[in-house]
Design a protein around this motif. Structure first.
Motif, PDB file in Angstrom:
ATOM      1  N   ALA A  25       0.827  -1.212   0.000  1.00  0.00           N
ATOM      2  CA  ALA A  25       0.000   0.000   0.000  1.00  0.00           C
ATOM      3  C   ALA A  25       0.860   1.261   0.000  1.00  0.00           C
ATOM      4  CB  ALA A  25      -0.933  -0.006   1.199  1.00  0.00           C
ATOM      5  N   THR A  26       1.923   1.256   0.772  1.00  0.00           N
ATOM      6  CA  THR A  26       2.803   2.426   0.828  1.00  0.00           C
ATOM      7  C   THR A  26       3.589   2.587  -0.463  1.00  0.00           C
ATOM      8  OG1 THR A  26       2.976   2.095   3.201  1.00  0.00           O
ATOM      9  CG2 THR A  26       4.587   3.555   2.195  1.00  0.00           C
ATOM     10  N   THR A  27       4.039   1.484  -1.031  1.00  0.00           N
ATOM     11  CA  THR A  27       4.770   1.552  -2.300  1.00  0.00           C
ATOM     12  C   THR A  27       3.878   2.096  -3.401  1.00  0.00           C
ATOM     13  OG1 THR A  27       6.137  -0.323  -1.649  1.00  0.00           O
ATOM     14  CG2 THR A  27       6.077   0.214  -3.989  1.00  0.00           C
ATOM     15  N   PHE A  28       2.649   1.607  -3.478  1.00  0.00           N
ATOM     16  CA  PHE A  28       1.728   2.113  -4.484  1.00  0.00           C
ATOM     17  C   PHE A  28       1.450   3.591  -4.275  1.00  0.00           C
ATOM     18  CE2 PHE A  28      -2.550   3.152  -5.940  1.00  0.00           C
ATOM     19  CZ  PHE A  28      -2.440   2.821  -7.277  1.00  0.00           C
ATOM     20  N   ALA A  29       1.250   4.005  -3.036  1.00  0.00           N
ATOM     21  CA  ALA A  29       0.982   5.416  -2.755  1.00  0.00           C
ATOM     22  C   ALA A  29       2.168   6.288  -3.142  1.00  0.00           C
ATOM     23  CB  ALA A  29       0.658   5.606  -1.280  1.00  0.00           C
ATOM     24  N   THR A  30       3.372   5.802  -2.882  1.00  0.00           N
ATOM     25  CA  THR A  30       4.555   6.577  -3.223  1.00  0.00           C
ATOM     26  C   THR A  30       4.711   6.729  -4.730  1.00  0.00           C
ATOM     27  OG1 THR A  30       5.627   5.748  -1.237  1.00  0.00           O
ATOM     28  CG2 THR A  30       7.053   6.711  -2.908  1.00  0.00           C
ATOM     29  N   LEU A  31       4.450   5.663  -5.455  1.00  0.00           N
ATOM     30  CA  LEU A  31       4.645   5.691  -6.909  1.00  0.00           C
ATOM     31  C   LEU A  31       3.498   6.374  -7.654  1.00  0.00           C
ATOM     32  CD1 LEU A  31       6.057   2.094  -7.450  1.00  0.00           C
ATOM     33  CD2 LEU A  31       7.330   4.240  -7.376  1.00  0.00           C
ATOM     34  N   PHE A  45      -5.360   6.441   2.134  1.00  0.00           N
ATOM     35  CA  PHE A  45      -4.875   5.806   3.351  1.00  0.00           C
ATOM     36  C   PHE A  45      -6.014   5.440   4.303  1.00  0.00           C
ATOM     37  CE2 PHE A  45      -0.721   7.545   2.064  1.00  0.00           C
ATOM     38  CZ  PHE A  45      -0.014   6.353   2.110  1.00  0.00           C
ATOM     39  N   ALA A  46      -7.123   6.168   4.267  1.00  0.00           N
ATOM     40  CA  ALA A  46      -8.289   5.770   5.061  1.00  0.00           C
ATOM     41  C   ALA A  46      -8.859   4.455   4.531  1.00  0.00           C
ATOM     42  CB  ALA A  46      -9.347   6.866   5.036  1.00  0.00           C
ATOM     43  N   LEU A  47      -8.956   4.341   3.217  1.00  0.00           N
ATOM     44  CA  LEU A  47      -9.487   3.119   2.614  1.00  0.00           C
ATOM     45  C   LEU A  47      -8.543   1.939   2.829  1.00  0.00           C
ATOM     46  CD1 LEU A  47     -11.667   1.790   0.796  1.00  0.00           C
ATOM     47  CD2 LEU A  47     -10.179   2.364  -1.128  1.00  0.00           C
ATOM     48  N   THR A  48      -7.279   2.124   2.536  1.00  0.00           N
ATOM     49  CA  THR A  48      -6.337   1.009   2.674  1.00  0.00           C
ATOM     50  C   THR A  48      -6.058   0.681   4.142  1.00  0.00           C
ATOM     51  OG1 THR A  48      -4.447   2.514   2.438  1.00  0.00           O
ATOM     52  CG2 THR A  48      -5.219   1.383   0.453  1.00  0.00           C
ATOM     53  N   GLY A  49      -6.265   1.638   5.024  1.00  0.00           N
ATOM     54  CA  GLY A  49      -6.077   1.373   6.441  1.00  0.00           C
ATOM     55  C   GLY A  49      -7.149   0.466   7.010  1.00  0.00           C
ATOM     56  N   VAL A  50      -8.294   0.409   6.366  1.00  0.00           N
ATOM     57  CA  VAL A  50      -9.387  -0.434   6.826  1.00  0.00           C
ATOM     58  C   VAL A  50      -9.493  -1.714   5.995  1.00  0.00           C
ATOM     59  CG1 VAL A  50     -11.905  -0.516   7.071  1.00  0.00           C
ATOM     60  CG2 VAL A  50     -10.668   1.546   7.688  1.00  0.00           C
ATOM     61  N   TRP A  52      -7.385  -3.958   4.981  1.00  0.00           N
ATOM     62  CA  TRP A  52      -6.640  -5.153   5.375  1.00  0.00           C
ATOM     63  C   TRP A  52      -7.425  -6.030   6.336  1.00  0.00           C
ATOM     64  CZ3 TRP A  52      -5.407  -6.412  10.361  1.00  0.00           C
ATOM     65  CH2 TRP A  52      -5.578  -5.415  11.316  1.00  0.00           C
ATOM     66  N   VAL A  53      -8.463  -5.464   6.932  1.00  0.00           N
ATOM     67  CA  VAL A  53      -9.255  -6.208   7.905  1.00  0.00           C
ATOM     68  C   VAL A  53     -10.016  -7.366   7.236  1.00  0.00           C
ATOM     69  CG1 VAL A  53     -11.175  -6.012   9.536  1.00  0.00           C
ATOM     70  CG2 VAL A  53      -9.450  -4.217   9.410  1.00  0.00           C
ATOM     71  N   LEU A  54     -10.404  -7.215   5.982  1.00  0.00           N
ATOM     72  CA  LEU A  54     -11.179  -8.258   5.307  1.00  0.00           C
ATOM     73  C   LEU A  54     -10.424  -9.589   5.213  1.00  0.00           C
ATOM     74  CD1 LEU A  54     -12.874  -6.110   2.536  1.00  0.00           C
ATOM     75  CD2 LEU A  54     -13.866  -6.945   4.664  1.00  0.00           C
ATOM     76  N   PRO A  55      -9.188  -9.627   4.690  1.00  0.00           N
ATOM     77  CA  PRO A  55      -8.494 -10.919   4.698  1.00  0.00           C
ATOM     78  C   PRO A  55      -8.139 -11.390   6.101  1.00  0.00           C
ATOM     79  CG  PRO A  55      -7.117  -9.230   3.678  1.00  0.00           C
ATOM     80  CD  PRO A  55      -8.439  -8.615   3.946  1.00  0.00           C
ATOM     81  N   ALA A  56      -7.889 -10.463   7.019  1.00  0.00           N
ATOM     82  CA  ALA A  56      -7.588 -10.858   8.397  1.00  0.00           C
ATOM     83  C   ALA A  56      -8.813 -11.511   9.041  1.00  0.00           C
ATOM     84  CB  ALA A  56      -7.139  -9.652   9.206  1.00  0.00           C
ATOM     85  N   MET A  57     -10.006 -11.036   8.705  1.00  0.00           N
ATOM     86  CA  MET A  57     -11.218 -11.647   9.246  1.00  0.00           C
ATOM     87  C   MET A  57     -11.367 -13.089   8.766  1.00  0.00           C
ATOM     88  SD  MET A  57     -14.080  -8.557   9.216  1.00  0.00           S
ATOM     89  CE  MET A  57     -15.065  -9.481   8.119  1.00  0.00           C
ATOM     90  N   LEU A  58     -11.004 -13.354   7.532  1.00  0.00           N
ATOM     91  CA  LEU A  58     -11.074 -14.721   7.023  1.00  0.00           C
ATOM     92  C   LEU A  58     -10.107 -15.638   7.768  1.00  0.00           C
ATOM     93  CD1 LEU A  58     -11.323 -14.047   3.193  1.00  0.00           C
ATOM     94  CD2 LEU A  58     -13.144 -14.748   4.750  1.00  0.00           C
ATOM     95  N   ILE A  59      -8.919 -15.129   8.047  1.00  0.00           N
ATOM     96  CA  ILE A  59      -7.939 -15.923   8.791  1.00  0.00           C
ATOM     97  C   ILE A  59      -8.442 -16.174  10.212  1.00  0.00           C
ATOM     98  CG2 ILE A  59      -5.592 -15.953   9.715  1.00  0.00           C
ATOM     99  CD1 ILE A  59      -4.744 -14.315   7.244  1.00  0.00           C
ATOM    100  N   ILE A  60      -9.003 -15.158  10.845  1.00  0.00           N
ATOM    101  CA  ILE A  60      -9.512 -15.318  12.207  1.00  0.00           C
ATOM    102  C   ILE A  60     -10.693 -16.283  12.233  1.00  0.00           C
ATOM    103  CG2 ILE A  60     -10.671 -14.105  14.099  1.00  0.00           C
ATOM    104  CD1 ILE A  60      -8.866 -11.691  13.381  1.00  0.00           C
ATOM    105  N   LYS A  61     -11.551 -16.204  11.221  1.00  0.00           N
ATOM    106  CA  LYS A  61     -12.670 -17.138  11.142  1.00  0.00           C
ATOM    107  C   LYS A  61     -12.167 -18.574  10.999  1.00  0.00           C
ATOM    108  CE  LYS A  61     -16.599 -16.147   9.117  1.00  0.00           C
ATOM    109  NZ  LYS A  61     -17.630 -15.874   8.116  1.00  0.00           N
ATOM    110  N   TRP A  62     -11.125 -18.773  10.209  1.00  0.00           N
ATOM    111  CA  TRP A  62     -10.536 -20.104  10.068  1.00  0.00           C
ATOM    112  C   TRP A  62      -9.942 -20.573  11.399  1.00  0.00           C
ATOM    113  CZ3 TRP A  62      -5.286 -21.430  10.490  1.00  0.00           C
ATOM    114  CH2 TRP A  62      -5.009 -22.764  10.191  1.00  0.00           C
ATOM    115  N   MET A  63      -9.270 -19.656  12.103  1.00  0.00           N
ATOM    116  CA  MET A  63      -8.661 -20.007  13.377  1.00  0.00           C
ATOM    117  C   MET A  63      -9.715 -20.433  14.402  1.00  0.00           C
ATOM    118  SD  MET A  63      -5.807 -16.977  13.713  1.00  0.00           S
ATOM    119  CE  MET A  63      -5.920 -16.939  15.459  1.00  0.00           C
ATOM    120  N   ALA A  64     -10.854 -19.774  14.403  1.00  0.00           N
ATOM    121  CA  ALA A  64     -11.887 -20.034  15.401  1.00  0.00           C
ATOM    122  C   ALA A  64     -12.913 -21.044  14.928  1.00  0.00           C
ATOM    123  CB  ALA A  64     -12.591 -18.731  15.765  1.00  0.00           C
TER     124      ALA A  64
END
Length: 69
Positions: A25-31, A45-50, A52-64
């Motif tokens: 995300a930072t590399t794309f923003a810089t370029l 940065f507001a959009l990309t800051g939020v 990342w939660v979508l794939p993390a939610m899938l991982i957490i759902k798999w964990m639980a």
């Protein structure tokens, strides 16, 4: 798979996800956004800051997920 192993794997995956996501995300923003106005940077940065939660939610759902007997 034991629950403790699932949680270990999920934790490692989330840490790797966050590190790679921040780097990309930072590399794309810089370029791509170097000449953009401040409000474009803020929106990006507001959009990309939020986002990342979508794939993390899938991982957490798999964990639980349900235990195998």
């Amino acid at each position: 798979m034991p629950v403790r192993l699932k949680k270990l794997i999920g934790t490692v995956l989330i840490v790797i996800l966050v590190m790679l996501y921040a780097l990309l995300a930072t590399t794309f923003a810089t370029l791509a956004l170097s000449q953009s106005p401040w409000w474009v940077h803020l929106a990006y940065f507001a959009l990309t800051g939020v986002l990342w939660v979508l794939p993390a939610m899938l991982i957490i759902k798999w964990m639980a997920g349900p235990r195998q007997r």
